[in-house]
Structure formats: structure tokens, C-alpha cells
Design an enzyme around this catalytic site. Structure first.
Site, PDB file in Angstrom:
ATOM      1  N   ARG A  61      -0.004   5.768  -1.799  1.00 26.68           N
ATOM      2  CA  ARG A  61      -0.682   6.973  -1.275  1.00 26.68           C
ATOM      3  C   ARG A  61      -0.722   6.914   0.255  1.00 26.68           C
ATOM      4  O   ARG A  61      -0.362   5.894   0.852  1.00 26.68           O
ATOM      5  CB  ARG A  61      -2.091   7.117  -1.872  1.00 26.68           C
ATOM      6  CG  ARG A  61      -3.026   5.958  -1.601  1.00 26.68           C
ATOM      7  CD  ARG A  61      -4.320   6.099  -2.415  1.00 26.68           C
ATOM      8  NE  ARG A  61      -5.143   4.916  -2.315  1.00 26.68           N
ATOM      9  CZ  ARG A  61      -6.056   4.730  -1.363  1.00 26.68           C
ATOM     10  NH1 ARG A  61      -6.271   5.661  -0.476  1.00 26.68           N
ATOM     11  NH2 ARG A  61      -6.760   3.611  -1.332  1.00 26.68           N
ATOM     12  N   SER A  83      -4.523  -0.963  -7.093  1.00 20.60           N
ATOM     13  CA  SER A  83      -4.697  -0.140  -8.292  1.00 20.60           C
ATOM     14  C   SER A  83      -3.814  -0.649  -9.415  1.00 20.60           C
ATOM     15  O   SER A  83      -2.764  -1.254  -9.168  1.00 20.60           O
ATOM     16  CB  SER A  83      -4.317   1.314  -7.988  1.00 20.60           C
ATOM     17  OG  SER A  83      -4.920   1.739  -6.801  1.00 20.60           O
ATOM     18  N   ASP A 119      -3.280  -7.538  -4.315  1.00 23.23           N
ATOM     19  CA  ASP A 119      -4.241  -7.446  -3.210  1.00 23.23           C
ATOM     20  C   ASP A 119      -3.667  -8.292  -2.081  1.00 23.23           C
ATOM     21  O   ASP A 119      -3.583  -9.526  -2.203  1.00 23.23           O
ATOM     22  CB  ASP A 119      -5.603  -7.984  -3.675  1.00 23.23           C
ATOM     23  CG  ASP A 119      -6.646  -7.931  -2.561  1.00 23.23           C
ATOM     24  OD1 ASP A 119      -6.275  -7.855  -1.374  1.00 23.23           O
ATOM     25  OD2 ASP A 119      -7.839  -8.000  -2.899  1.00 23.23           O
ATOM     26  N   VAL A 120      -3.277  -7.651  -0.972  1.00 22.93           N
ATOM     27  CA  VAL A 120      -2.579  -8.398   0.080  1.00 22.93           C
ATOM     28  C   VAL A 120      -3.452  -9.465   0.749  1.00 22.93           C
ATOM     29  O   VAL A 120      -2.936 -10.358   1.425  1.00 22.93           O
ATOM     30  CB  VAL A 120      -1.994  -7.483   1.189  1.00 22.93           C
ATOM     31  CG1 VAL A 120      -0.901  -6.589   0.646  1.00 22.93           C
ATOM     32  CG2 VAL A 120      -3.073  -6.683   1.883  1.00 22.93           C
ATOM     33  N   TYR A 165     -12.112  -2.963  12.793  1.00 22.16           N
ATOM     34  CA  TYR A 165     -10.803  -2.319  12.605  1.00 22.16           C
ATOM     35  C   TYR A 165      -9.965  -2.469  13.883  1.00 22.16           C
ATOM     36  O   TYR A 165      -8.790  -2.847  13.818  1.00 22.16           O
ATOM     37  CB  TYR A 165     -11.002  -0.845  12.251  1.00 22.16           C
ATOM     38  CG  TYR A 165      -9.726  -0.097  11.961  1.00 22.16           C
ATOM     39  CD1 TYR A 165      -9.092  -0.212  10.730  1.00 22.16           C
ATOM     40  CD2 TYR A 165      -9.133   0.731  12.924  1.00 22.16           C
ATOM     41  CE1 TYR A 165      -7.911   0.480  10.465  1.00 22.16           C
ATOM     42  CE2 TYR A 165      -7.960   1.419  12.668  1.00 22.16           C
ATOM     43  CZ  TYR A 165      -7.352   1.292  11.439  1.00 22.16           C
ATOM     44  OH  TYR A 165      -6.175   1.969  11.176  1.00 22.16           O
ATOM     45  N   LYS A 204      -6.320  -4.465  14.360  1.00 21.66           N
ATOM     46  CA  LYS A 204      -5.075  -3.844  14.806  1.00 21.66           C
ATOM     47  C   LYS A 204      -4.578  -4.469  16.124  1.00 21.66           C
ATOM     48  O   LYS A 204      -3.373  -4.514  16.375  1.00 21.66           O
ATOM     49  CB  LYS A 204      -5.251  -2.337  14.927  1.00 21.66           C
ATOM     50  CG  LYS A 204      -5.464  -1.649  13.559  1.00 21.66           C
ATOM     51  CD  LYS A 204      -4.279  -1.877  12.633  1.00 21.66           C
ATOM     52  CE  LYS A 204      -4.437  -1.174  11.301  1.00 21.66           C
ATOM     53  NZ  LYS A 204      -3.262  -1.324  10.406  1.00 21.66           N
ATOM     54  N   SER A 226      -1.915   0.537  14.935  1.00 20.21           N
ATOM     55  CA  SER A 226      -2.753   1.714  15.169  1.00 20.21           C
ATOM     56  C   SER A 226      -3.021   1.843  16.668  1.00 20.21           C
ATOM     57  O   SER A 226      -3.080   0.829  17.385  1.00 20.21           O
ATOM     58  CB  SER A 226      -4.092   1.573  14.439  1.00 20.21           C
ATOM     59  OG  SER A 226      -5.000   2.574  14.865  1.00 20.21           O
ATOM     60  N   GLY A 245       0.826  -1.212   0.000  1.00 22.61           N
ATOM     61  CA  GLY A 245       0.000   0.000   0.000  1.00 22.61           C
ATOM     62  C   GLY A 245       0.851   1.250   0.000  1.00 22.61           C
ATOM     63  O   GLY A 245       0.536   2.206   0.708  1.00 22.61           O
TER      64      GLY A 245
HETATM   65  P1  NDP Z   1      -5.185   5.113   2.915  1.00 23.38           P
HETATM   66  O1  NDP Z   1      -6.603   4.704   2.768  1.00 23.38           O
HETATM   67  O2  NDP Z   1      -4.808   6.528   2.643  1.00 23.38           O
HETATM   68  O3  NDP Z   1      -4.236   4.156   2.046  1.00 23.38           O
HETATM   69  C1  NDP Z   1      -4.366   2.754   2.159  1.00 23.38           C
HETATM   70  C2  NDP Z   1      -3.306   2.100   1.313  1.00 23.38           C
HETATM   71  O4  NDP Z   1      -3.458   0.681   1.439  1.00 23.38           O
HETATM   72  C3  NDP Z   1      -3.414   2.448  -0.159  1.00 23.38           C
HETATM   73  O5  NDP Z   1      -2.129   2.563  -0.704  1.00 23.38           O
HETATM   74  C4  NDP Z   1      -4.142   1.238  -0.730  1.00 23.38           C
HETATM   75  O6  NDP Z   1      -3.812   1.052  -2.084  1.00 23.38           O
HETATM   76  C5  NDP Z   1      -3.601   0.113   0.137  1.00 23.38           C
HETATM   77  N1  NDP Z   1      -4.498  -1.039   0.214  1.00 23.38           N
HETATM   78  C6  NDP Z   1      -5.742  -1.091   0.735  1.00 23.38           C
HETATM   79  N2  NDP Z   1      -6.244  -2.338   0.618  1.00 23.38           N
HETATM   80  C7  NDP Z   1      -5.290  -3.073   0.005  1.00 23.38           C
HETATM   81  C8  NDP Z   1      -5.216  -4.435  -0.392  1.00 23.38           C
HETATM   82  N3  NDP Z   1      -6.227  -5.278  -0.219  1.00 23.38           N
HETATM   83  N4  NDP Z   1      -4.078  -4.857  -0.996  1.00 23.38           N
HETATM   84  C9  NDP Z   1      -3.046  -4.008  -1.195  1.00 23.38           C
HETATM   85  N5  NDP Z   1      -3.063  -2.713  -0.847  1.00 23.38           N
HETATM   86  C10 NDP Z   1      -4.175  -2.251  -0.252  1.00 23.38           C
HETATM   87  O7  NDP Z   1      -4.814   4.744   4.425  1.00 23.38           O
HETATM   88  P2  NDP Z   1      -3.607   5.241   5.353  1.00 23.38           P
HETATM   89  O8  NDP Z   1      -2.461   5.630   4.527  1.00 23.38           O
HETATM   90  O9  NDP Z   1      -4.165   6.186   6.339  1.00 23.38           O
HETATM   91  O10 NDP Z   1      -3.316   3.886   6.144  1.00 23.38           O
HETATM   92  C11 NDP Z   1      -2.114   3.141   6.001  1.00 23.38           C
HETATM   93  C12 NDP Z   1      -1.987   2.234   7.216  1.00 23.38           C
HETATM   94  O11 NDP Z   1      -1.906   3.034   8.394  1.00 23.38           O
HETATM   95  C13 NDP Z   1      -3.176   1.303   7.430  1.00 23.38           C
HETATM   96  O12 NDP Z   1      -2.726   0.060   7.884  1.00 23.38           O
HETATM   97  C14 NDP Z   1      -3.975   2.012   8.516  1.00 23.38           C
HETATM   98  O13 NDP Z   1      -4.763   1.113   9.255  1.00 23.38           O
HETATM   99  C15 NDP Z   1      -2.849   2.603   9.339  1.00 23.38           C
HETATM  100  N6  NDP Z   1      -3.241   3.706  10.197  1.00 23.38           N
HETATM  101  C16 NDP Z   1      -3.730   4.883   9.695  1.00 23.38           C
HETATM  102  C17 NDP Z   1      -4.050   5.933  10.538  1.00 23.38           C
HETATM  103  C18 NDP Z   1      -4.547   7.246  10.046  1.00 23.38           C
HETATM  104  O14 NDP Z   1      -4.897   8.091  10.888  1.00 23.38           O
HETATM  105  N7  NDP Z   1      -4.603   7.495   8.738  1.00 23.38           N
HETATM  106  C19 NDP Z   1      -3.888   5.797  11.991  1.00 23.38           C
HETATM  107  C20 NDP Z   1      -3.376   4.533  12.425  1.00 23.38           C
HETATM  108  C21 NDP Z   1      -3.063   3.543  11.552  1.00 23.38           C
HETATM  109  P3  NDP Z   1      -4.928   0.662  -3.218  1.00 23.38           P
HETATM  110  O15 NDP Z   1      -6.121   1.508  -2.941  1.00 23.38           O
HETATM  111  O16 NDP Z   1      -4.255   0.923  -4.502  1.00 23.38           O
HETATM  112  O17 NDP Z   1      -5.162  -0.775  -3.000  1.00 23.38           O
END
Ligand code: NDP
Length: 264
Positions: A23, A46, A71-72, A168, A172, A155, A20
Site C-alpha cells: 500500500r 499483514s 516485520d522488517v 521520525y 530518516k 524523507s 512495505g
Molecule cells: P504507509 O503508512 O501508507 O505504508 C507503510 C508501509 O510500510 C505499509 O506497506 C506497511 O505494511 C509497511 N510497514 C510498516 N511497518 C512495517 C514493518 N515493521 N515491517 C514491514 N513492513 C512495514 O506509508 P507511506 O507509503 O507513506 O510510506 C512509505 C515510506 O515513505 C516510509 O518509509 C515513509 O517514511 C516514507 N515517506 C513517506 C512520505 C509521505 O508523505 N507519505 C514522505 C516521505 C517519506 P503493513 O502495514 O502491512 O506492515
């Protein structure tokens, strides 16, 4: 980690896989790792076209990066990604399990459905757990002198109960235990395992609830009165990748502006 003759830390260049990474927090992690000169593979659901702009930005920074659609939560995707990664860079020295999702709908604990439970657990816990297993087996099969580690992005929700996104929080809490389990199993193999635990960070995930967190931060949720940025998490991850905390396996690094400090 190496020290030069003056005792200055020389950061080794590592092969790092960030799930991921295109972004949000993942992109902050990737940018920081590229700044430090590491070779970085990133993945997401994506298509490659949609990340072309980000890859171009990394190339402009002089970075060596590649994107692998994956897709993980899908075992076949994970295996293919690791094969493609090792063909491109060699075996990973570091895995950063960052990919994660929030529930599509914030439903009360008494209303949450099994489909949402399975989706969130599948992406946030089951996928990273088995990816870690696969990467660890590959690391063990090829001993290396380089510093190697697994970093899970957890988290504060591992400890803080939100009854409108229980799935969620459960995922975590599971990541926190997976970190402990793998740190115990892999210490003897020379592989460190850490959890980086963000608080409230600007990203797509928090965009829809930004007003709520703005108010909470203004009311003292965090000791440091601001949102966290993806780069805050990126710098913590880069420090771990450098090997600077190479005698601290199993530890949780909070990146939350002091959110978890208990106060009267
Ligand atoms: P975003 O929604 O901004 O980004 C999520 C990322 O995960 C994207 O790059 C997306 O890519 C990827 N992703 C989602 N599902 C899959 C999948 N099935 N396979 C592969 N890639 C996947 O979230 P954040 O950047 O905020 O979150 C990143 C991590 O940080 C997560 O684990 C989240 O739980 C954790 N976190 C976030 C917090 C926050 O406040 N934002 C706080 C605490 C923890 P694509 O869409 O291309 O698949």
C-alpha cells in the site's frame, strides 16, 4: 542497462524486493516496477489474505509478484523473507527499503517516550540497515553481470525538523547516512546505493494530517502546487532500477515538487 543498436535503452528485468510494498508509496513503486516487467517480491506485517486483491491486480497487469509476510524490525523475519524470496525468484538484484512508520502519537520533543523512539528507529532505520547488510552479503557471495542497487526511501524529514515527531526525523537522518555509508562500502563490489527522498505524498501515513498539508501546499510549500502521488516515487525508483543513473551512486533523488528549494 543495455543499449540496442539505435542507442535505445533496453531495461533488463531485475529481481526486486520492496519492503512495505502492498500500500501507499510502496504500492506505487511495485506497480511501476511491474509495468517495466521486473519480478517483484513485496513484504509487510499483514497476512497474505489482506494483499490478495493487490496481487490479483498485479497478475492482471501480467506481473510476476509474490508477497512475503515480514516485520522488517525482526531479524528472524528478515532472514526468512530473503530465503523465501531467493527460492521464488533467485537472489535479489535490487532492494528497495520502503517500509516505514510515523510515530503513533505526535508528541512534543520534551514528552516523546522511549518506546516510540525504539519502535520508529527499529522499523525505519535498524531494520533497513541490517536488511541491507544481509542483502549486500548475499549479492557479494554471488557475483552477477546484472545492474544491482539498494534504494532507501528517505524523507525531507532527514533535514527538516518537526519537534512533534523527532523520532521520525532522527530515523530518516539515519537513513541518509546509511545510504552514504553503504554507497562507500559497496561501490567496489559493483553495487550502487541511492536515497529517494519524498516530500509530501498521499498515503495512509499522511491521511490524518491531510488538511494541514492541503493548507501548506496552497500557501506555497512546494514549487509545484500539488501533493505527490505514490506513482511519482514509483517512477523515480523504476528509473534507478533501470541502471540509467548507474554512475551516480550515493546520490539523493528528491521527489518533492521543489519543496527543498530555498527561496526568499
Ligand atoms: P504507509 O503508512 O501508507 O505504508 C507503510 C508501509 O510500510 C505499509 O506497506 C506497511 O505494511 C509497511 N510497514 C510498516 N511497518 C512495517 C514493518 N515493521 N515491517 C514491514 N513492513 C512495514 O506509508 P507511506 O507509503 O507513506 O510510506 C512509505 C515510506 O515513505 C516510509 O518509509 C515513509 O517514511 C516514507 N515517506 C513517506 C512520505 C509521505 O508523505 N507519505 C514522505 C516521505 C517519506 P503493513 O502495514 O502491512 O506492515
Amino acid at each position: 542497462m543495455n543499449l540496442d543498436r539505435e542507442g535505445v535503452v533496453m531495461v533488463e528485468k531485475s529481481n526486486v524486493l520492496v519492503t512495505g510494498g502492498a500500500r501507499g508509496i510502496g504500492a506505487g513503486i511495485v506497480r511501476e516496477l511491474i509495468r517495466q516487467g521486473h519480478r517483484v517480491g513485496l513484504c509487510g506485517r499483514s497476512g497474505a489474505d489482506s494483499v490478495a486483491g493487490f496481487l490479483a491486480e498485479l497478475a492482471q497487469m501480467g506481473g510476476d509478484a509474490a508477497y512475503f509476510p515480514c516485520d522488517v524490525s525482526c531479524a528472524a523475519d528478515r532472514e526468512r523473507m530473503l530465503d523465501e524470496f531467493s527460492r521464488r525468484f533467485g537472489e535479489p538484484d535490487v532492494l528497495v527499503n520502503n517500509a516505514g512508520v510515523a510515530p503513533d502519537v505526535r508528541a512534543d520533543l520534551l514528552e516523546m517516550g522511549e518506546a516510540s523512539f525504539d519502535r520508529v528507529i527499529g522499523i525505519n532505520l535498524r531494520g533497513p540497515f541490517f536488511l541491507t547488510q544481509q542483502v549486500a552479503r548475499r549479492m557479494i557471495a554471488r557475483p552477477s553481470d546484472r545492474f544491482r542497487c539498494i534504494i532507501n526511501i528517505g524523507s525531507v524529514s532527514a533535514d527538516y525538523a518537526s519537534i512533534n515527531r523527532g523520532e521520525y526525523c532522527l530515523s530518516k537522518a539515519g537513513v541518509a547516512m546509511a545510504t552514504k555509508l553503504f554507497s562507500v562500502r559497496l561501490a567496489g563490489e559493483g553495487i550502487c546505493v541511492y536515497e529517494v527522498r519524498p516530500g509530501v505524498i498521499h498515503s495512509d501515513m499522511t491521511r490524518g494530517v491531510a488538511a494541514k498539508y492541503d493548507a501548506m501546499i496552497a500557501n506555497g510549500l512546494t514549487l509545484q502546487p500539488r501533493w505527490g502521488e505514490p506513482e511519482d516515487v514509483g517512477r523515480a525508483v523504476a528509473m534507478l532500477v533501470s541502471g540509467a543513473l548507474g554512475y551516480s551512486t550515493g546520490q539523493v533523488i528528491n521527489v518533492d515538487g521543489g519543496l527543498v528549494i530555498e527561496r526568499f
